[in-house]
Scaffold this motif. Structure first.
Motif, PDB file in Angstrom:
ATOM      1  N   SER A  66       3.420 -54.444   1.124  1.00  0.00           N
ATOM      2  CA  SER A  66       2.090 -53.815   1.140  1.00  0.00           C
ATOM      3  C   SER A  66       2.118 -52.393   1.702  1.00  0.00           C
ATOM      4  N   LEU A  67       3.258 -51.995   2.276  1.00  0.00           N
ATOM      5  CA  LEU A  67       3.349 -50.662   2.895  1.00  0.00           C
ATOM      6  C   LEU A  67       4.063 -49.661   1.990  1.00  0.00           C
ATOM      7  N   ILE A  68       4.440 -50.115   0.786  1.00  0.00           N
ATOM      8  CA  ILE A  68       5.156 -49.230  -0.141  1.00  0.00           C
ATOM      9  C   ILE A  68       4.145 -48.414  -0.941  1.00  0.00           C
ATOM     10  N   CYS A  69       4.432 -47.148  -1.068  1.00  0.00           N
ATOM     11  CA  CYS A  69       3.438 -46.192  -1.535  1.00  0.00           C
ATOM     12  C   CYS A  69       4.070 -45.254  -2.574  1.00  0.00           C
ATOM     13  N   ASP A  70       3.255 -44.785  -3.546  1.00  0.00           N
ATOM     14  CA  ASP A  70       3.746 -43.835  -4.554  1.00  0.00           C
ATOM     15  C   ASP A  70       3.565 -42.408  -4.066  1.00  0.00           C
ATOM     16  N   PHE A  71       4.622 -41.622  -4.188  1.00  0.00           N
ATOM     17  CA  PHE A  71       4.532 -40.184  -3.916  1.00  0.00           C
ATOM     18  C   PHE A  71       4.564 -39.500  -5.286  1.00  0.00           C
ATOM     19  N   GLU A  72       3.394 -38.975  -5.663  1.00  0.00           N
ATOM     20  CA  GLU A  72       3.212 -38.486  -7.031  1.00  0.00           C
ATOM     21  C   GLU A  72       3.417 -36.975  -7.090  1.00  0.00           C
ATOM     22  N   ARG A  73       4.188 -36.519  -8.101  1.00  0.00           N
ATOM     23  CA  ARG A  73       4.514 -35.094  -8.223  1.00  0.00           C
ATOM     24  C   ARG A  73       3.442 -34.373  -9.035  1.00  0.00           C
ATOM     25  N   HIS A  74       3.041 -33.199  -8.553  1.00  0.00           N
ATOM     26  CA  HIS A  74       2.068 -32.376  -9.279  1.00  0.00           C
ATOM     27  C   HIS A  74       2.717 -31.042  -9.626  1.00  0.00           C
ATOM     28  N   ALA A  75       2.719 -30.734 -10.915  1.00  0.00           N
ATOM     29  CA  ALA A  75       3.316 -29.473 -11.357  1.00  0.00           C
ATOM     30  C   ALA A  75       2.279 -28.350 -11.355  1.00  0.00           C
ATOM     31  N   SER A  76       0.979 -28.733 -11.424  1.00  0.00           N
ATOM     32  CA  SER A  76      -0.062 -27.699 -11.354  1.00  0.00           C
ATOM     33  C   SER A  76      -0.991 -27.969 -10.175  1.00  0.00           C
ATOM     34  N   SER A  77      -1.776 -26.985  -9.839  1.00  0.00           N
ATOM     35  CA  SER A  77      -2.550 -27.054  -8.604  1.00  0.00           C
ATOM     36  C   SER A  77      -3.755 -28.011  -8.704  1.00  0.00           C
ATOM     37  N   THR A  78      -4.269 -28.394  -7.552  1.00  0.00           N
ATOM     38  CA  THR A  78      -5.520 -29.157  -7.483  1.00  0.00           C
ATOM     39  C   THR A  78      -6.446 -28.383  -6.546  1.00  0.00           C
ATOM     40  N   SER A  79      -7.727 -28.725  -6.544  1.00  0.00           N
ATOM     41  CA  SER A  79      -8.667 -27.967  -5.708  1.00  0.00           C
ATOM     42  C   SER A  79      -8.291 -28.097  -4.228  1.00  0.00           C
ATOM     43  N   GLU A  80      -7.857 -29.275  -3.852  1.00  0.00           N
ATOM     44  CA  GLU A  80      -7.454 -29.506  -2.454  1.00  0.00           C
ATOM     45  C   GLU A  80      -6.253 -28.626  -2.090  1.00  0.00           C
ATOM     46  N   ALA A  81      -5.291 -28.568  -3.011  1.00  0.00           N
ATOM     47  CA  ALA A  81      -4.079 -27.778  -2.756  1.00  0.00           C
ATOM     48  C   ALA A  81      -4.423 -26.298  -2.642  1.00  0.00           C
ATOM     49  N   VAL A  82      -5.330 -25.835  -3.508  1.00  0.00           N
ATOM     50  CA  VAL A  82      -5.749 -24.427  -3.457  1.00  0.00           C
ATOM     51  C   VAL A  82      -6.396 -24.147  -2.103  1.00  0.00           C
ATOM     52  N   LEU A 108      -5.909 -25.561   0.666  1.00  0.00           N
ATOM     53  CA  LEU A 108      -4.941 -25.578   1.761  1.00  0.00           C
ATOM     54  C   LEU A 108      -3.853 -24.520   1.578  1.00  0.00           C
ATOM     55  N   GLY A 109      -3.927 -23.782   0.477  1.00  0.00           N
ATOM     56  CA  GLY A 109      -2.932 -22.732   0.230  1.00  0.00           C
ATOM     57  C   GLY A 109      -1.572 -23.288  -0.152  1.00  0.00           C
ATOM     58  N   ILE A 110      -1.559 -24.419  -0.854  1.00  0.00           N
ATOM     59  CA  ILE A 110      -0.276 -25.032  -1.244  1.00  0.00           C
ATOM     60  C   ILE A 110      -0.014 -24.754  -2.725  1.00  0.00           C
ATOM     61  N   ASP A 111       1.117 -24.117  -2.996  1.00  0.00           N
ATOM     62  CA  ASP A 111       1.491 -23.843  -4.387  1.00  0.00           C
ATOM     63  C   ASP A 111       2.229 -25.040  -4.975  1.00  0.00           C
ATOM     64  N   PRO A 112       2.016 -25.298  -6.276  1.00  0.00           N
ATOM     65  CA  PRO A 112       2.791 -26.358  -6.919  1.00  0.00           C
ATOM     66  C   PRO A 112       4.264 -25.919  -7.059  1.00  0.00           C
ATOM     67  N   PRO A 113       5.225 -26.810  -7.211  1.00  0.00           N
ATOM     68  CA  PRO A 113       5.004 -28.252  -7.247  1.00  0.00           C
ATOM     69  C   PRO A 113       4.851 -28.841  -5.844  1.00  0.00           C
ATOM     70  N   PHE A 114       4.078 -29.900  -5.789  1.00  0.00           N
ATOM     71  CA  PHE A 114       3.920 -30.605  -4.507  1.00  0.00           C
ATOM     72  C   PHE A 114       3.671 -32.085  -4.813  1.00  0.00           C
ATOM     73  N   LEU A 115       3.670 -32.899  -3.777  1.00  0.00           N
ATOM     74  CA  LEU A 115       3.479 -34.345  -3.952  1.00  0.00           C
ATOM     75  C   LEU A 115       2.205 -34.780  -3.249  1.00  0.00           C
ATOM     76  N   THR A 116       1.615 -35.842  -3.773  1.00  0.00           N
ATOM     77  CA  THR A 116       0.521 -36.468  -3.029  1.00  0.00           C
ATOM     78  C   THR A 116       0.817 -37.961  -2.886  1.00  0.00           C
ATOM     79  N   ALA A 117       0.391 -38.500  -1.770  1.00  0.00           N
ATOM     80  CA  ALA A 117       0.495 -39.943  -1.548  1.00  0.00           C
ATOM     81  C   ALA A 117      -0.846 -40.398  -0.993  1.00  0.00           C
ATOM     82  N   GLU A 118      -1.304 -41.541  -1.456  1.00  0.00           N
ATOM     83  CA  GLU A 118      -2.592 -42.050  -0.975  1.00  0.00           C
ATOM     84  C   GLU A 118      -2.395 -43.420  -0.363  1.00  0.00           C
ATOM     85  N   PHE A 119      -2.969 -43.594   0.811  1.00  0.00           N
ATOM     86  CA  PHE A 119      -2.846 -44.908   1.465  1.00  0.00           C
ATOM     87  C   PHE A 119      -4.083 -45.135   2.337  1.00  0.00           C
ATOM     88  N   ASP A 120      -4.746 -46.279   2.112  1.00  0.00           N
ATOM     89  CA  ASP A 120      -5.890 -46.662   2.954  1.00  0.00           C
ATOM     90  C   ASP A 120      -5.438 -47.642   4.035  1.00  0.00           C
TER      91      ASP A 120
END
Ligand SMILES: [Fe+2]
Length: 312
Positions: free
Chosen positions: A255-271, A273-285
């Motif tokens: 239950s603690l295993i999580c996907d780290f997803e690669r983004h080649a283009s920007s997202t509003s959140e990344a913009v 925070l000043g983060i240029d692609p590529p970057f990864l996102t992981a979501e966990f509640d």
């Protein structure tokens, strides 16, 4: 009763048990009787020699000498022997919908900085892959918990924790985050990497002598707590890691295993925070259960570690 003069090993065991039988505290009595019973049985089963017994004393002495504000060799022993995870599982027997716990490990340090949402814990890490970890802290009914505290720590992309990195004179890859009114949190970091646990002490020698590898799958540590809820000490693991099936400290739970997803283009959140692609996102509640009456928690364990000399 007079003890017999020609004692056998079983006479000694019986006598030692008898000496502890009057321990006033019932729980301490149970623990001491169990300890003596099983420790004696172990020594008899393997027919421990005097040389081996002395070697064990030397190993424990060396482990004690290695412990400092940056090193906890006894926790490493407990983790690599599987004891930490057995204690964890005994303490959290019933699945109840709350986020599962796992080992605390030897690398937590007190004094991590308080950071705003999106704060970067990896500001000195120049080689890691930029990563945003986000999610919510919720109660068991799915209601957001506002103001929950997430104490986060992680190894650098070099595989070393700050306390192991002799080039670093400060805390790094650590931070304390709070959830907003919707229970959201956002941590900026770098992709976690797999790393070998410290092998320059007796635990490392044990692993080499027994043909075991020292690797831990990539993970990020969390202690999540909130008023009125039971804190959870846990990790999130990277689903692609090659060591998920053979963690040196047995700490992986599905239950603690999580996907780290690669983004080649920007997202509003990344913009934002000043983060240029590529970057990864992981979501966990994280899901917390209401506080129980039982006193001892992992936060208490942290305070005990501090009392053992862990740096603030
Ligand atoms: Fe770790």
């Amino acid at each position: 009763m007079t003890a017999p003069r020609n004692k056998t090993e079983d006479d000694i065991t019986a006598e030692a048990l008898q000496r502890f039988a009057e321990t006033p505290d019932p729980r301490l009595r149970e623990i001491m009787l169990g300890l003596v019973k099983h420790l004696h049985a172990f020594v008899k089963e393997v027919e421990l020699t005097e040389a081996e017994w002395f070697q064990a004393i030397e190993i424990l002495t060396e482990a004690g000498r290695m412990c400092s504000d940056k090193r906890q060799e006894f926790i490493l022993f407990s983790d690599t022997l599987g004891v930490s995870m057995v204690v964890d599982l005994l303490s959290h027997r019933k699945p109840d919908g709350a986020t599962e716990s796992t080992v605390f490990g030897p690398f937590h340090r007190l004094g991590a900085p308080e950071l705003p949402p999106g704060g970067n814990i990896a500001h000195l890490d120049k080689t890691g892959v930029r990563t945003l970890v986000s999610g919510r802290v919720l109660d068991l009914g799915g209601k957001p918990i506002k103001g929950a505290l997430l104490d986060v720590w992680q190894a650098q992309s070099s595989g070393l924790y700050d306390s192991q990195d002799t080039n670093l004179g400060e805390l790094h890859m650590r931070g304390k985050f709070h959830t907003d009114a919707e229970g959201h949190y956002l941590v900026r970091t770098v992709r976690p990497v797999n790393y070998p646990i410290p092998s320059d002490g007796p635990v490392g020698r044990m692993l080499r002598a027994t043909g075991r590898h020292p690797w831990r799958p990539a993970h990020i540590h969390f202690v999540v707590s909130a008023d009125g809820y039971e804190p959870v000490t846990t990790h999130i693991f990277d689903r692609t890691d090659e060591y998920l099936g053979s963690d040196a400290v047995f700490a992986v739970k599905d239950s603690l295993i999580c996907d780290f997803e690669r983004h080649a283009s920007s997202t509003s959140e990344a913009v934002q925070l000043g983060i240029d692609p590529p970057f990864l996102t992981a979501e966990f509640d994280f899901h917390l259960k209401p506080a129980s009456e039982q006193g001892a928690t992992v936060l208490d364990a942290q305070q005990r570690l501090a009392a053992l000399g862990a740096a603030d």
